[in-house]
Design a protein around this motif. Sequence first.
Motif, PDB file in Angstrom:
ATOM      1  N   SER A   1       0.824  -1.218   0.000  1.00  0.00           N
ATOM      2  CA  SER A   1       0.000   0.000   0.000  1.00  0.00           C
ATOM      3  C   SER A   1       0.856   1.266   0.000  1.00  0.00           C
ATOM      4  O   SER A   1       0.409   2.311  -0.480  1.00  0.00           O
ATOM      5  CB  SER A   1      -0.951   0.000   1.199  1.00  0.00           C
ATOM      6  OG  SER A   1      -0.233   0.108   2.403  1.00  0.00           O
ATOM      7  N   SER A   2       2.091   1.176   0.516  1.00  0.00           N
ATOM      8  CA  SER A   2       2.981   2.346   0.456  1.00  0.00           C
ATOM      9  C   SER A   2       3.305   2.711  -0.988  1.00  0.00           C
ATOM     10  O   SER A   2       3.404   3.885  -1.338  1.00  0.00           O
ATOM     11  CB  SER A   2       4.284   2.063   1.201  1.00  0.00           C
ATOM     12  OG  SER A   2       4.026   1.743   2.550  1.00  0.00           O
TER      13      SER A   2
ATOM     14  N   ARG B   1       0.222   4.225  -2.634  1.00  0.00           N
ATOM     15  CA  ARG B   1       0.025   5.598  -2.158  1.00  0.00           C
ATOM     16  C   ARG B   1       0.803   6.601  -3.019  1.00  0.00           C
ATOM     17  O   ARG B   1       0.259   7.623  -3.425  1.00  0.00           O
ATOM     18  CB  ARG B   1       0.479   5.653  -0.695  1.00  0.00           C
ATOM     19  CG  ARG B   1       0.224   6.940   0.000  1.00  0.00           C
ATOM     20  CD  ARG B   1       0.489   6.789   1.513  1.00  0.00           C
ATOM     21  NE  ARG B   1       0.322   8.061   2.166  1.00  0.00           N
ATOM     22  CZ  ARG B   1       1.274   8.991   2.234  1.00  0.00           C
ATOM     23  NH1 ARG B   1       2.457   8.749   1.707  1.00  0.00           N
ATOM     24  NH2 ARG B   1       1.031  10.138   2.813  1.00  0.00           N
TER      25      ARG B   1
ATOM     26  N   GLU C   1       2.108  -5.051   5.586  1.00  0.00           N
ATOM     27  CA  GLU C   1       1.176  -3.968   5.929  1.00  0.00           C
ATOM     28  C   GLU C   1       1.048  -3.806   7.445  1.00  0.00           C
ATOM     29  O   GLU C   1       1.051  -2.687   7.955  1.00  0.00           O
ATOM     30  CB  GLU C   1      -0.205  -4.237   5.321  1.00  0.00           C
ATOM     31  CG  GLU C   1      -0.218  -4.314   3.794  1.00  0.00           C
ATOM     32  CD  GLU C   1       0.125  -2.993   3.108  1.00  0.00           C
ATOM     33  OE1 GLU C   1       0.219  -1.948   3.783  1.00  0.00           O
ATOM     34  OE2 GLU C   1       0.302  -3.014   1.868  1.00  0.00           O
TER      35      GLU C   1
ATOM     36  N   ASN D   1       2.807  -0.616   9.583  1.00  0.00           N
ATOM     37  CA  ASN D   1       1.974   0.206  10.474  1.00  0.00           C
ATOM     38  C   ASN D   1       2.581   0.281  11.875  1.00  0.00           C
ATOM     39  O   ASN D   1       2.616   1.344  12.485  1.00  0.00           O
ATOM     40  CB  ASN D   1       0.574  -0.409  10.614  1.00  0.00           C
ATOM     41  CG  ASN D   1      -0.404   0.147   9.602  1.00  0.00           C
ATOM     42  OD1 ASN D   1      -0.099   1.094   8.885  1.00  0.00           O
ATOM     43  ND2 ASN D   1      -1.583  -0.450   9.548  1.00  0.00           N
TER      44      ASN D   1
ATOM     45  N   GLY E   1      -4.442   7.403   1.841  1.00  0.00           N
ATOM     46  CA  GLY E   1      -4.060   6.422   2.856  1.00  0.00           C
ATOM     47  C   GLY E   1      -5.155   5.400   3.104  1.00  0.00           C
ATOM     48  O   GLY E   1      -6.162   5.355   2.422  1.00  0.00           O
TER      49      GLY E   1
END
Lengths: 113, 141
Positions: A55-56, A59, B46, B50, B106
């Motif tokens: 997901s980075s 983004r 992921e 985080n 995001g």
Amino acid sequence: MNLSTTFHEDIVEIILNGRLDAASSPAVQDALNEQIDAGHTKIVLDFSKMDYISSSGLRVLLMAVKALKAKDGRMLIYGANEHVQEVFNLAGFLPYFPMYAQQREALDALKKE
Amino acid sequence: MNQTIHFEIANDLAEIERLHEEFSAFAAPLGIGDKIIFQINLSLDEIITNIIHYAYSDAEKPPITVNITVSVNEATIEIIDFGRPFNPVDVDPPDLEAPVEQRPVGGLGLHLVKSMMDAIDYRRIDNANHLILNKHIPERK
């Protein structure tokens, strides 16, 4: 992640080699911003040597396509493997990033603009 | 027979690539397919990214523990950190239908984990976050 850039007339092609994750996404973001800030509005991303995206990575691609859209620009992708395509699909990103199998198809699609 | 692998991850994004290499080397000989290995690797990334970004204040950063057990038809992934309480199960999904101009940049990571895993469970035990992910393994080669 290794990055290289080539030009096809007014189209910029960025070749991504390796993993697009939280560790590498700042460098990819810089490379995209450099081309967008220089006024380029047609960008092709070669994913054929990119084996992973998180997901980075999504983004920084989304931020770039938003910046391009504000300038009537476009960004296309070719050569994504099936795992990377699944990530785009689950993220709902396929409508934002047209995907092509081959470089020639992606370049032709941008030249038609 | 169950197979288990254990990792201690430092609070450093560079650790994730090492974790991926070691998990892949563990899972492939067990007959787990490329797609499921990718999905588990992405989910680990992921969750751990985080934790590295948000779980701790600047001062103390204890390692993150990962335990993965593979049974006949399921992988169970346990991720433990000692950071501030955070329950990812409660996080709302992003609006996947939004036009690109309105799409927030995001919030996608947990959505990918929930999409790729079959179950996700969170518990706060003794000042630690315990996240358990389950992934069904359809058939072993």
